[in-house]
Write an enzyme that holds these catalytic residues in place. Structure first.
Site, PDB file in Angstrom:
ATOM      1  N   GLU A 153       2.061  11.954  -6.894  1.00 39.33           N
ATOM      2  CA  GLU A 153       1.674  10.881  -5.976  1.00 39.33           C
ATOM      3  C   GLU A 153       0.246  10.406  -6.215  1.00 39.33           C
ATOM      4  O   GLU A 153      -0.706  11.145  -5.957  1.00 39.33           O
ATOM      5  CB  GLU A 153       1.802  11.390  -4.527  1.00 39.33           C
ATOM      6  N   GLU A 247       6.239   9.000   6.022  1.00 40.58           N
ATOM      7  CA  GLU A 247       5.076   9.893   6.097  1.00 40.58           C
ATOM      8  C   GLU A 247       4.005   9.104   6.843  1.00 40.58           C
ATOM      9  O   GLU A 247       3.185   8.400   6.257  1.00 40.58           O
ATOM     10  CB  GLU A 247       4.600  10.287   4.698  1.00 40.58           C
TER      11      GLU A 247
END
Ligand SMILES: [Mn+2]
Length: 273
Positions: A153, A247
């Protein structure tokens, strides 16, 4: 595209971007009741997860495990793959490897986000990227043994100075021997860093492995000012079939954030006639 919602099991992560907190059973129950396809779990460590209980809950509620985060390694233990201390780098690797194996046993990928660390002090950028590459070269095949990718990420500039933008991360991953790393494209980070989110997703193509579905203020999609239709159009264009996972901050509260997310998922990502 499948929907997912985050559950944190890490008390030290309070204030962080997770929808449900502390209680795996309650989180799974609520996720299923709202119609999510999957949960993304943020565990304190691989050892701290009761795998049998997790399997039982997933089966009971017809949920999949979308992914498992490794950030507690940094948050709780201050481990990172680019630390100047070789013993800490080794422990960081082992911490992630444990979660790769655990998540892999659920046919789910692990996420390398904050565990990538940053270059600073005596560690040059070149050195940090060499250590990051060495770790990915080992963790990618480890995930492959479970039949899943490893998710890497890129984070915004306030969280790492290694890779902030998808095109740069793609260029870094391309020459690696392992081709089992997929990008976790987090719309909150991308809003800060990308010139054009949809274009970056198209550029990444089949390297997009997972999406963090978050608005500009890191709240549920629809509670900020992100322009979502071109992003979803790009995901359809690249035939993304993975998880769109919330998220996000639990604002105004966990239930409201989850409900807003599933409503936005259906509105933007639902099957087109
Ligand atoms: Mn994220």
């Amino acid at each position: 595209m499948q929907s997912a919602v985050t559950i944190s099991l890490v008390p030290q992560a309070r204030g962080g971007p997770f929808v449900f907190w502390d209680d795996l059973a309650a989180g799974c129950e609520q996720a299923a009741a709202m119609g999510f396809d999957a949960v993304e779990v943020f565990p304190p460590s691989a050892e701290a997860v009761d795998a049998r209980e997790l399997r039982r809950l997933l089966t009971q509620h017809h949920l999949k495990l979308a992914a498992m985060g490794t950030g507690a390694g940094w948050l709780v233990h201050k481990l990172r793959l680019t630390d100047p201390d070789p013993a800490i780098r080794r422990r960081a690797h082992d911490f992630i490897a444990g979660i790769v194996d655990l998540a892999g046993s659920f046919n789910a990928p692990a996420i390398v986000g904050s565990m990538q660390g940053r270059f600073e002090g005596e560690v040059s950028k070149e050195q940090a990227l060499k250590w990051l590459a060495e770790n990915l070269e080992q963790l990618g095949p480890r995930a492959h043994a479970h039949g899943v990718p490893l998710l890497y990420e890129p984070l915004n500039r306030y969280e790492t100075n290694l890779f902030n933008r998808v095109p740069d991360a793609l260029a870094f991953l391309k020459p690696l021997r392992t081709q089992n790393i997929r990008l976790l494209c987090d719309l909150f980070h991308m809003n800060i860093e990308e010139a054009d989110i949809a274009e970056s997703l198209r550029l990444a193509g089949d390297k997009v492995g997972h999406i963090h579905f978050a608005d500009t203020n890191r709240q549920a999609i629809g509670l900020g000012h992100l322009h979502v239709p071109p992003i979803v159009a790009a995901l359809r264009e690249i035939q993304f079939e993975g998880f769109i996972s919330a998220e996000i901050l639990p604002m105004p509260d966990s239930i409201a954030a989850a409900k807003q997310t599933i409503a936005s998922f259906r509105k933007f990502c639902g099957n087109q006639p």
